[in-house]
Scaffold this active site. Structure first.
Site, PDB file in Angstrom:
ATOM      1  CD  GLU A  17      -2.808   1.145   2.427  1.00  0.00           C
ATOM      2  OE1 GLU A  17      -3.580   0.169   2.491  1.00  0.00           O
ATOM      3  OE2 GLU A  17      -2.791   2.080   3.249  1.00  0.00           O
ATOM      4  CE1 TYR A  49     -10.406   9.710  -4.025  1.00  0.00           C
ATOM      5  CE2 TYR A  49     -11.853   9.795  -2.116  1.00  0.00           C
ATOM      6  CZ  TYR A  49     -11.546  10.184  -3.410  1.00  0.00           C
ATOM      7  OH  TYR A  49     -12.370  11.048  -4.081  1.00  0.00           O
ATOM      8  CE  LYS A 165     -16.691  -3.818   5.901  1.00  0.00           C
ATOM      9  NZ  LYS A 165     -16.087  -2.545   6.293  1.00  0.00           N
TER      10      LYS A 165
HETATM   11  P1  FAD Z   1     -17.880   0.860   7.278  1.00  0.00           P
HETATM   12  O1  FAD Z   1     -17.893  -0.483   6.667  1.00  0.00           O
HETATM   13  O2  FAD Z   1     -18.862   1.848   6.769  1.00  0.00           O
HETATM   14  O3  FAD Z   1     -18.058   0.672   8.871  1.00  0.00           O
HETATM   15  C1  FAD Z   1     -17.936   1.784   9.760  1.00  0.00           C
HETATM   16  C2  FAD Z   1     -18.738   1.459  11.028  1.00  0.00           C
HETATM   17  O4  FAD Z   1     -20.114   1.356  10.683  1.00  0.00           O
HETATM   18  C3  FAD Z   1     -18.364   0.122  11.683  1.00  0.00           C
HETATM   19  O5  FAD Z   1     -18.519   0.260  13.072  1.00  0.00           O
HETATM   20  C4  FAD Z   1     -19.422  -0.842  11.131  1.00  0.00           C
HETATM   21  O6  FAD Z   1     -19.664  -1.944  11.997  1.00  0.00           O
HETATM   22  C5  FAD Z   1     -20.622   0.071  11.026  1.00  0.00           C
HETATM   23  N1  FAD Z   1     -21.550  -0.356   9.959  1.00  0.00           N
HETATM   24  C6  FAD Z   1     -21.238  -0.855   8.737  1.00  0.00           C
HETATM   25  N2  FAD Z   1     -22.349  -1.123   8.042  1.00  0.00           N
HETATM   26  C7  FAD Z   1     -23.387  -0.783   8.826  1.00  0.00           C
HETATM   27  C8  FAD Z   1     -24.805  -0.807   8.671  1.00  0.00           C
HETATM   28  N3  FAD Z   1     -25.371  -1.250   7.547  1.00  0.00           N
HETATM   29  N4  FAD Z   1     -25.589  -0.363   9.697  1.00  0.00           N
HETATM   30  C9  FAD Z   1     -25.048   0.105  10.862  1.00  0.00           C
HETATM   31  N5  FAD Z   1     -23.689   0.141  11.072  1.00  0.00           N
HETATM   32  C10 FAD Z   1     -22.897  -0.284  10.059  1.00  0.00           C
HETATM   33  N6  FAD Z   1      -9.565   5.574   5.238  1.00  0.00           N
HETATM   34  C11 FAD Z   1      -9.449   6.586   4.341  1.00  0.00           C
HETATM   35  O7  FAD Z   1      -9.985   7.674   4.578  1.00  0.00           O
HETATM   36  N7  FAD Z   1      -8.759   6.422   3.161  1.00  0.00           N
HETATM   37  C12 FAD Z   1      -8.162   5.250   2.841  1.00  0.00           C
HETATM   38  O8  FAD Z   1      -7.557   5.125   1.776  1.00  0.00           O
HETATM   39  C13 FAD Z   1      -8.262   4.155   3.760  1.00  0.00           C
HETATM   40  N8  FAD Z   1      -7.737   2.950   3.481  1.00  0.00           N
HETATM   41  C14 FAD Z   1      -7.926   1.893   4.339  1.00  0.00           C
HETATM   42  C15 FAD Z   1      -7.455   0.629   3.993  1.00  0.00           C
HETATM   43  C16 FAD Z   1      -7.653  -0.466   4.829  1.00  0.00           C
HETATM   44  C17 FAD Z   1      -7.132  -1.819   4.420  1.00  0.00           C
HETATM   45  C18 FAD Z   1      -8.338  -0.291   6.073  1.00  0.00           C
HETATM   46  C19 FAD Z   1      -8.555  -1.453   6.993  1.00  0.00           C
HETATM   47  C20 FAD Z   1      -8.824   0.962   6.426  1.00  0.00           C
HETATM   48  C21 FAD Z   1      -8.624   2.059   5.568  1.00  0.00           C
HETATM   49  N9  FAD Z   1      -9.133   3.326   5.872  1.00  0.00           N
HETATM   50  C22 FAD Z   1      -8.993   4.372   4.971  1.00  0.00           C
HETATM   51  C23 FAD Z   1      -9.781   3.573   7.163  1.00  0.00           C
HETATM   52  C24 FAD Z   1     -11.315   3.396   7.097  1.00  0.00           C
HETATM   53  O9  FAD Z   1     -11.880   4.274   6.163  1.00  0.00           O
HETATM   54  C25 FAD Z   1     -11.819   3.693   8.495  1.00  0.00           C
HETATM   55  O10 FAD Z   1     -11.474   2.615   9.363  1.00  0.00           O
HETATM   56  C26 FAD Z   1     -13.293   4.023   8.600  1.00  0.00           C
HETATM   57  O11 FAD Z   1     -13.541   4.548   9.912  1.00  0.00           O
HETATM   58  C27 FAD Z   1     -14.205   2.805   8.456  1.00  0.00           C
HETATM   59  O12 FAD Z   1     -14.131   2.265   7.255  1.00  0.00           O
HETATM   60  P2  FAD Z   1     -15.000   0.965   6.868  1.00  0.00           P
HETATM   61  O13 FAD Z   1     -14.804   0.820   5.412  1.00  0.00           O
HETATM   62  O14 FAD Z   1     -14.730  -0.159   7.768  1.00  0.00           O
HETATM   63  O15 FAD Z   1     -16.485   1.560   7.173  1.00  0.00           O
END
Ligand code: FAD
Length: 286
Positions: A17, A49, A165
Site C-alpha cells: 500500500e 484516498y 459487506k
Molecule cells: P464501514 O464499513 O462503513 O463501517 C464503519 C462502522 O459502521 C463500523 O462500526 C461498522 O460496523 C458500522 N456499519 C457498517 N455497516 C453498517 C450498517 N449497515 N448499519 C449500521 N452500522 C454499520 N480511510 C481513508 O480515509 N482512506 C483510505 O484510503 C483508507 N484505506 C484503508 C485501507 C484499509 C485496508 C483499512 C482497513 C482501512 C482504511 N481506511 C482508509 C480507514 C477506514 O476508512 C476507516 O477505518 C473508517 O472509519 C471505516 O471504514 P470501513 O470501510 O470499515 O467503514
C-alpha cells in the site's frame, strides 16, 4: 492487467500500500520505492484516498501511473465520505477508461481536528460496494478490523456488518494488528456467519513506538505489551527500532502464513527497506 479476485483465486498474494505524497520530493522518493519493490513481484499495489475527496486527483494520478508504467495491477481506495452518487459514478468512469480493475470501498476516516463530516450520499461502505457492483467491471474489496471497528457498539454487531459487506464484495483487507489470534478469531467468526471470502491481513512493519501507538489508538488496534517491550529496547536508536520492527513483522507474517492467510498486504508508508527485509527473511518470492 488483473482483477484481485482472480489473483486470490489463483493462490497466495503479496501486495503493497502507498499513499499519494503531498510534495514533489515525496513523489521522487515514492518512484524509487516503487521501483525497488517492483523487484519483489507484488500481485497488486493499492493507493489510499483522502476521505472527503482530499486526494481525489493525486490518488487517481498515482493509480494511473502504476497502471501505465509498471506491470503491477493497481487498486484504488475510494471512500463514502464527501461523495454523492454522481461523484462516485464519475470517478468509476475515469478508472474504467484507464483500465483500472480494482477498488477498495471504504467508509473513510473522519475529517481531522474535529471538523464536521463532509456530506455524503452514503452512510456505510456496504452501500458503496453495491453502487460499484451496479456500475460493473470492478473487483471490489472492503476493510476489516480484526480488533473491531472503533465505532462498533459490540463484537456481534461489528461482525454482522463485516460479514454482510464482505458477502457483497470479493475480498477484505484488514487494519494492522500484532497478534495473530485477532486474525484467526475474526476469520472463524466470519465463517460462523457463513462468510468465507478471502481476508488478507494488513501488516505494518513498525519502527517507532510513539508513532505506532498513535496510529493504533485511531484504528482501534492494541499494541500488546510484548511489542511495547521489544520496541522500547531500541530507545532513541532509529535503526535498531526498524530492525526490531522487521523482526516482529517477520514473525507475524510467518504465523499468518501458517494460519492459511490468503495473502499478505504491507502498509509500506512509501518506504521499501522493511518490506524487502521481511521478504528476504521469509524467502518470499525467492
Ligand atoms: P464501514 O464499513 O462503513 O463501517 C464503519 C462502522 O459502521 C463500523 O462500526 C461498522 O460496523 C458500522 N456499519 C457498517 N455497516 C453498517 C450498517 N449497515 N448499519 C449500521 N452500522 C454499520 N480511510 C481513508 O480515509 N482512506 C483510505 O484510503 C483508507 N484505506 C484503508 C485501507 C484499509 C485496508 C483499512 C482497513 C482501512 C482504511 N481506511 C482508509 C480507514 C477506514 O476508512 C476507516 O477505518 C473508517 O472509519 C471505516 O471504514 P470501513 O470501510 O470499515 O467503514
Amino acid at each position: 492487467m488483473a482483477r484481485i479476485s482472480d489473483l486470490l483465486a489463483g493462490g497466495r498474494t503479496c501486495s503493497f500500500e502507498f499513499f499519494p505524497p503531498k510534495h514533489e520530493a515525496g513523489w521522487l522518493s515514492l518512484g524509487r520505492t516503487i521501483s525497488e519493490l517492483e523487484d519483489l513481484q507484488p500481485d497488486f499495489v493499492s493507493v489510499t484516498y483522502g476521505a472527503g475527496g482530499s486526494t481525489r486527483t493525486k490518488t487517481a494520478d498515482l493509480v494511473s501511473w502504476v497502471r501505465r508504467q509498471t506491470a503491477i495491477a493497481p487498486m484504488a481506495h475510494l471512500t463514502c465520505q464527501g461523495h454523492t452518487r454522481a461523484d462516485i459514478r464519475d470517478i468509476l468512469m475515469d478508472y474504467r477508461a484507464e483500465n483500472v480493475e480494482n477498488i477498495l470501498a471504504l467508509g473513510g476516516d473522519p475529517p481531522a481536528h474535529g471538523a464536521d463530516p463532509v456530506p455524503s450520499d452514503y452512510r456505510f461502505s456496504g452501500e458503496l460496494v453495491d453502487d460499484i457492483r451496479e456500475f460493473g467491471g470492478f473487483s471490489v474489496g472492503v476493510a476489516a478490523h480484526p480488533e473491531l471497528h472503533p465505532r462498533s457498539p459490540d463484537r456481534d454487531t461489528d461482525r454482522r456488518h463485516l460479514a454482510d459487506k464482505l458477502q457483497r464484495a470479493d475480498f477484505a483487507i484488514t487494519q494492522f494488528f500484532f497478534d495473530v489470534e485477532h486474525y484467526r478469531q475474526m476469520v472463524d467468526e466470519l465463517a460462523d456467519l457463513g462468510t468465507t471470502k478471502p481476508v488478507v491481513p494488513g501488516i505494518m512493519p513498525i519502527s517507532n513506538l510513539g508513532q505506532v501507538t498513535r496510529m493504533a489508538h485511531m484504528s482501534g488496534a492494541e499494541v500488546p505489551e510484548w511489542v511495547q517491550k521489544a520496541m522500547s529496547k531500541a530507545g532513541d536508536d532509529l535503526d535498531e527500532g526498524e530492525r526490531i520492527g522487521v523482526e516482529l513483522a517477520t514473525e507475524l507474517c510467518a504465523r499468518l502464513l501458517e494460519a492459511g492467510a490468503p495473502g499478505l498486504h504491507f502498509y509500506t508508508l512509501n518506504r521499501s527497506w522493511a518490506t524487502r527485509q521481511i521478504f528476504a527473511n521469509l524467502n518470499l518470492r525467492a
